[in-house]
Design an enzyme around this catalytic site. Structure first.
Site, PDB file in Angstrom:
ATOM      1  N   ARG A 143       0.804  -1.097   0.137  1.00 15.58           N
ATOM      2  CA  ARG A 143      -0.052  -0.032   0.021  1.00 15.58           C
ATOM      3  C   ARG A 143       0.941   1.324   0.043  1.00 15.58           C
ATOM      4  NH1 ARG A 143      -4.230   0.284   4.845  1.00 15.58           N
ATOM      5  NH2 ARG A 143      -5.548  -1.019   3.386  1.00 15.58           N
TER       6      ARG A 143
ATOM      7  N   CYS B 193     -14.757  -1.153   4.216  1.00 13.63           N
ATOM      8  CA  CYS B 193     -13.857  -0.479   3.305  1.00 13.63           C
ATOM      9  C   CYS B 193     -14.448   0.136   2.209  1.00 13.63           C
ATOM     10  CB  CYS B 193     -12.662  -1.241   3.059  1.00 13.63           C
ATOM     11  SG  CYS B 193     -11.571  -1.980   4.414  1.00 13.63           S
ATOM     12  N   GLY B 194     -15.288  -0.608   1.804  1.00 14.81           N
ATOM     13  CA  GLY B 194     -16.295  -0.025   0.430  1.00 14.81           C
ATOM     14  C   GLY B 194     -17.323   0.968   0.812  1.00 14.81           C
TER      15      GLY B 194
HETATM   16 FE1  SRM Z   1      -9.938  -0.830   5.094  1.00 13.00          FE
HETATM   17  C1  SRM Z   1      -8.655  -3.289   7.160  1.00 13.00           C
HETATM   18  C2  SRM Z   1      -8.676  -2.738   2.317  1.00 13.00           C
HETATM   19  C3  SRM Z   1     -10.344   1.581   3.359  1.00 13.00           C
HETATM   20  C4  SRM Z   1     -12.020   0.183   7.402  1.00 13.00           C
HETATM   21  N1  SRM Z   1      -8.802  -2.784   4.937  1.00 13.00           N
HETATM   22  C5  SRM Z   1      -8.451  -3.330   5.920  1.00 13.00           C
HETATM   23  C6  SRM Z   1      -7.444  -4.513   5.368  1.00 13.00           C
HETATM   24  C7  SRM Z   1      -6.245  -4.110   5.630  1.00 13.00           C
HETATM   25  C8  SRM Z   1      -7.662  -5.958   5.884  1.00 13.00           C
HETATM   26  C9  SRM Z   1      -6.640  -6.931   5.581  1.00 13.00           C
HETATM   27  O1  SRM Z   1      -5.830  -6.975   6.158  1.00 13.00           O
HETATM   28  O2  SRM Z   1      -6.896  -7.585   4.750  1.00 13.00           O
HETATM   29  C10 SRM Z   1      -7.765  -4.353   3.898  1.00 13.00           C
HETATM   30  C11 SRM Z   1      -6.861  -4.802   2.919  1.00 13.00           C
HETATM   31  C12 SRM Z   1      -7.384  -5.802   1.825  1.00 13.00           C
HETATM   32  C13 SRM Z   1      -6.510  -5.770   0.567  1.00 13.00           C
HETATM   33  O3  SRM Z   1      -5.763  -6.668   0.357  1.00 13.00           O
HETATM   34  O4  SRM Z   1      -6.626  -5.000  -0.294  1.00 13.00           O
HETATM   35  C14 SRM Z   1      -8.271  -3.183   3.790  1.00 13.00           C
HETATM   36  N2  SRM Z   1      -9.429  -0.434   3.168  1.00 13.00           N
HETATM   37  C15 SRM Z   1      -9.119  -1.218   2.253  1.00 13.00           C
HETATM   38  C16 SRM Z   1      -9.134  -0.702   0.708  1.00 13.00           C
HETATM   39  C17 SRM Z   1      -7.972  -1.172  -0.098  1.00 13.00           C
HETATM   40  C18 SRM Z   1     -10.346  -0.959   0.186  1.00 13.00           C
HETATM   41  C19 SRM Z   1     -10.397  -0.518  -1.121  1.00 13.00           C
HETATM   42  O5  SRM Z   1     -10.749  -1.497  -2.093  1.00 13.00           O
HETATM   43  O6  SRM Z   1     -10.415   0.547  -1.593  1.00 13.00           O
HETATM   44  C20 SRM Z   1      -8.969   0.776   1.473  1.00 13.00           C
HETATM   45  C21 SRM Z   1      -7.548   1.139   1.547  1.00 13.00           C
HETATM   46  C22 SRM Z   1      -7.343   2.805   1.871  1.00 13.00           C
HETATM   47  C23 SRM Z   1      -6.064   3.272   1.782  1.00 13.00           C
HETATM   48  O7  SRM Z   1      -5.299   3.466   0.732  1.00 13.00           O
HETATM   49  O8  SRM Z   1      -5.300   3.332   2.696  1.00 13.00           O
HETATM   50  C24 SRM Z   1      -9.783   0.754   2.659  1.00 13.00           C
HETATM   51  N3  SRM Z   1     -10.949   0.678   5.238  1.00 13.00           N
HETATM   52  C25 SRM Z   1     -11.183   1.656   4.160  1.00 13.00           C
HETATM   53  C26 SRM Z   1     -12.115   2.621   4.802  1.00 13.00           C
HETATM   54  C27 SRM Z   1     -12.624   3.517   3.845  1.00 13.00           C
HETATM   55  C28 SRM Z   1     -12.007   5.171   4.095  1.00 13.00           C
HETATM   56  O9  SRM Z   1     -11.117   5.313   4.687  1.00 13.00           O
HETATM   57  O10 SRM Z   1     -12.885   6.083   3.673  1.00 13.00           O
HETATM   58  C29 SRM Z   1     -12.616   2.024   5.953  1.00 13.00           C
HETATM   59  C30 SRM Z   1     -13.671   2.761   6.905  1.00 13.00           C
HETATM   60  C31 SRM Z   1     -13.391   3.906   7.444  1.00 13.00           C
HETATM   61  C32 SRM Z   1     -12.666   4.049   8.537  1.00 13.00           C
HETATM   62  O11 SRM Z   1     -11.586   3.419   8.781  1.00 13.00           O
HETATM   63  O12 SRM Z   1     -13.265   4.635   9.613  1.00 13.00           O
HETATM   64  C33 SRM Z   1     -11.778   0.975   6.004  1.00 13.00           C
HETATM   65  N4  SRM Z   1     -10.243  -1.512   7.071  1.00 13.00           N
HETATM   66  C34 SRM Z   1     -11.197  -0.936   7.742  1.00 13.00           C
HETATM   67  C35 SRM Z   1     -11.483  -1.561   8.945  1.00 13.00           C
HETATM   68  C36 SRM Z   1     -12.223  -1.295  10.342  1.00 13.00           C
HETATM   69  C37 SRM Z   1     -11.514  -0.435  10.966  1.00 13.00           C
HETATM   70  C38 SRM Z   1     -11.861  -0.248  12.549  1.00 13.00           C
HETATM   71  O13 SRM Z   1     -11.787   0.719  13.128  1.00 13.00           O
HETATM   72  O14 SRM Z   1     -12.446  -1.307  12.941  1.00 13.00           O
HETATM   73  C39 SRM Z   1     -10.408  -2.619   9.048  1.00 13.00           C
HETATM   74  C40 SRM Z   1     -10.169  -3.730  10.070  1.00 13.00           C
HETATM   75  C41 SRM Z   1      -9.016  -3.229  11.065  1.00 13.00           C
HETATM   76  O15 SRM Z   1      -8.509  -2.019  10.867  1.00 13.00           O
HETATM   77  O16 SRM Z   1      -9.045  -4.025  12.285  1.00 13.00           O
HETATM   78  C42 SRM Z   1      -9.661  -2.452   7.733  1.00 13.00           C
HETATM   79 FE1  SF4 Z   2     -11.493  -6.622   3.256  1.00 16.65          FE
HETATM   80 FE2  SF4 Z   2     -13.471  -5.523   1.968  1.00 16.65          FE
HETATM   81 FE3  SF4 Z   2     -13.836  -6.461   4.578  1.00 16.65          FE
HETATM   82 FE4  SF4 Z   2     -12.254  -4.146   4.113  1.00 16.65          FE
HETATM   83  S1  SF4 Z   2     -14.589  -4.562   3.742  1.00 16.65           S
HETATM   84  S2  SF4 Z   2     -11.657  -5.832   5.472  1.00 16.65           S
HETATM   85  S3  SF4 Z   2     -11.194  -5.100   1.715  1.00 16.65           S
HETATM   86  S4  SF4 Z   2     -13.348  -7.502   2.577  1.00 16.65           S
END
Ligand code: SRM
Ligand code: SF4
Length: 527
Positions: free
Chosen positions: A68, A450-451
């Site tokens: 990333r 995340c979506g």
């Molecule tokens: Fe996310 C965790 C992908 C935006 C909330 N997110 C993950 C992980 C790292 C989990 C993992 O290890 O597999 C995902 C990686 C999957 C992969 O292989 O791609 C992942 N998040 C993404 C992305 C790539 C989704 C996408 O297809 O665009 C986005 C990457 C953004 C970036 O460039 O940094 C992404 N994630 C978001 C958003 C949207 C936003 O920021 O507007 C959210 C909700 C907003 C927020 O965070 O408040 C989001 N992701 C989460 C969470 C829930 C966080 C929490 O407080 O519980 C997790 C799980 C965690 O952190 O424990 C998570």
């Molecule tokens: Fe993975 Fe999508 Fe769940 Fe994020 S919302 S942790 S990218 S399956």
């Protein structure tokens, strides 16, 4: 360290391994890991600490890592995107890139033995992946048409870069902010349409003019930002950001970010990771105490929020060709289906940006790209480029607003496959229906969101569901998400629809709520 989590016994396992060795410590161990191979690595280093340098172990594809980037304000040069293309190209079918919902890029298929070379290549063109995962500040979003849009109120690019430089020590890594209680999101809106989804960030700045009452503002209104705090999505709880009742001049934004992060770092709850985001601290303290602590770190009082902010437009998607504020120049927004790019696409995008624009490429939170600075005289030829047949400037009204998270192809949290399913579903719906306006459909593979299904017209969140005694992939359906002016979150209206039964339900929702018509019906009416 924190008010709420001072004893080792109350620390969760993430806090414990962070206390044993800071994530940033692995910066110096990349060569060693590359020589060792992923299978021989310490599991905590491999599965967690590597995320401090933006390298994600993928249990779904062991040995093929995700990387990333950080891309302040979502901007790349053609040389940078070419380097990213070269990196994924060497992995053949395994190699691709995804534009993320934070205006950013993730690379796929990465092998651990290649990391030293990849980091060298990144360094040479000014790319960084530092602090892009785990308990760090994520990519900082800014207006995708900053500096191009005649109606913008503030060009967010420099501020976003300054915040990133402060947080990451100019990309070298900054231990001051590498051990937050949890992830942290920052956004700056520069236009009137809230193109960054300010309301879903832990800390957001929205344009607002301060006028009238304060003595120092007795003359012309002064530009600055109202501050929002505490927005977040998680599996257990989703909240829109709330006003801090504070306003800042642009030149104080970096200092405010630092102050808020120091407060979160030193006082944020660390016992339960489900309750560690900034809003949980605000709940515990109340807004007044939180604000007072931020002021104390800042070393001065914050002015009360301006009476109103300037977000008074509907959100734009930037798909299409638009005049820039610079006479004779245009920007083109290209739709990238579910944000997925392959090496050849990236080389071609770099070429288009060089031949027709100024070698710059931008990304949007809708997982699309913008090529700026195309002159009037080159525009007609640009529009004949074959790449625009796939990455359209005028896609169908459902296709153009489709967003999807990674889903089961690469993400081990996923409960369902998302990206391919999303594309197939939209194709089928567009075959059967006609639309008069875009409908924003967001897919997310699990409740982590995340979506961002809660910001969509129709949000689809992956789940497991039962039908005829079998467990199937399904979705919970969200509706009512509003973006731009008066943004607010949508809520779940139907639970547990098997994906195989989803199409007719979406069709009905689109007809009832968004004015879609069956093509057959439209033919009868028109004849
Ligand atoms: Fe996310 C965790 C992908 C935006 C909330 N997110 C993950 C992980 C790292 C989990 C993992 O290890 O597999 C995902 C990686 C999957 C992969 O292989 O791609 C992942 N998040 C993404 C992305 C790539 C989704 C996408 O297809 O665009 C986005 C990457 C953004 C970036 O460039 O940094 C992404 N994630 C978001 C958003 C949207 C936003 O920021 O507007 C959210 C909700 C907003 C927020 O965070 O408040 C989001 N992701 C989460 C969470 C829930 C966080 C929490 O407080 O519980 C997790 C799980 C965690 O952190 O424990 C998570
Ligand atoms: Fe993975 Fe999508 Fe769940 Fe994020 S919302 S942790 S990218 S399956």
């Amino acid at each position: 360290m924190t008010d709420t989590a001072t004893t080792t016994t109350s620390l969760n396992k993430f806090e414990k391994f962070k206390a044993q060795k800071d994530g940033l410590a692995i910066r110096g161990e990349i060569e060693k890991f590359a020589a060792l191979g992923w299978e021989a690595m310490d599991e905590i280093d491999r599965d967690h600490r590597l995320k401090w340098v933006g390298v994600f172990f993928r249990p779904v594809t062991p040995g093929k890592f995700m990387m990333r980037l950080r891309m302040p304000n979502g901007i790349l040069t053609s040389s940078q995107i070419r380097v990213l293309a070269q990196v994924v190209q060497r992995y053949g079918d395994d190699g691709c890139a995804d534009i993320t919902t934070r205006q950013n890029i993730q690379l796929r298929g990465i092998r651990i033995e290649d990391l030293p070379d990849i980091f060298n290549r990144f360094h040479a063109v000014g790319l960084t992946t530092i602090q892009s995962g785990m308990d760090n500040v994520r990519n900082i979003t800014g207006d995708p048409v900053a500096g191009l849009d005649a109606d913008e109120l503030y060009d967010t690019r420099e501020l976003v870069q300054q915040i990133q430089d402060m947080l990451t020590n100019k990309g070298e890594g900054n231990p001051e902010f590498s051990n937050l209680p949890r992830k942290f999101n920052i956004a700056i809106a520069g236009g009137r349409d809230n193109s960054v989804h300010a309301e879903i960030n832990d800390l957001a700045f929205v344009p607002a003019f301060q006028e009238g009452t304060e003595q120092e503002f007795s003359q012309a209104p002064i530009f600055g930002f109202n501050i929002l705090v505490g927005g977040f999505f998680s599996a257990k709880r989703c909240e829109a950001a709330i006003p801090l009742n504070a306003w800042v001049l642009p030149e104080d934004v970096v200092a405010v970010c630092r102050a808020v992060l120091e407060v979160f770092r030193d006082h944020g709850p660390r016992a339960n990771r489900q309750k560690s985001r900034l809003m949980w601290l605000i709940d515990e303290w109340g807004l007044e105490k939180f604000r007072a602590e931020v002021e104390s770190r800042l070393g001065k009082s914050l002015l009360p929020a301006a009476a109103k902010d300037e977000i008074d437009w509907e959100k734009r998607d930037h798909i299409g060709v638009y005049k820039q504020k610079q006479p004779g120049l245009n920007y083109a927004g290209l739709h990238i289906p579910v944000g997925r790019l392959y090496a050849e696409d990236m080389f071609e995008i770099a070429r288009l940006a060089e031949v027709y624009g100024s070698s710059e490429i931008r990304f949007t939170v809708e997982q699309n790209i913008v090529i700026p600075n195309i002159s009037d005289s080159r525009l007609a030829t640009f529009l004949t480029e074959p790449l625009l047949e796939r990455f359209s400037i005028d896609p169908g009204l459902l296709t153009r607003s489709l967003v999807s998270c990674t889903g089961a192809q690469f993400c081990n949290f996923a409960l369902i496959e998302t990206k391919n399913r999303a594309l197939e579903m939209i194709k089928a719906l567009e075959e059967d229906l006609t639309f008069t306006k875009p409908v924003r459909i967001h897919w997310t593979g699990c409740p982590n969101s995340c979506g961002q299904p809660q910001v969509a017209d129709i949000g689809l969140m992956g789940t497991k569901t039962r039908k005829n005694g079998k467990t199937l992939e399904g979705v919970d359906i969200y509706m009512g998400g509003k973006v731009g002016k008066d943004a607010h979150l949508g809520t779940c209206i139907i639970k547990g629809i098997p994906c195989e039964d989803l199409q007719p339900i979406l069709q009905e929702l689109l007809i009832k709520n968004f004015g879609a018509k069956l093509k057959q019906e439209a033919l009868v009416i028109n004849s």
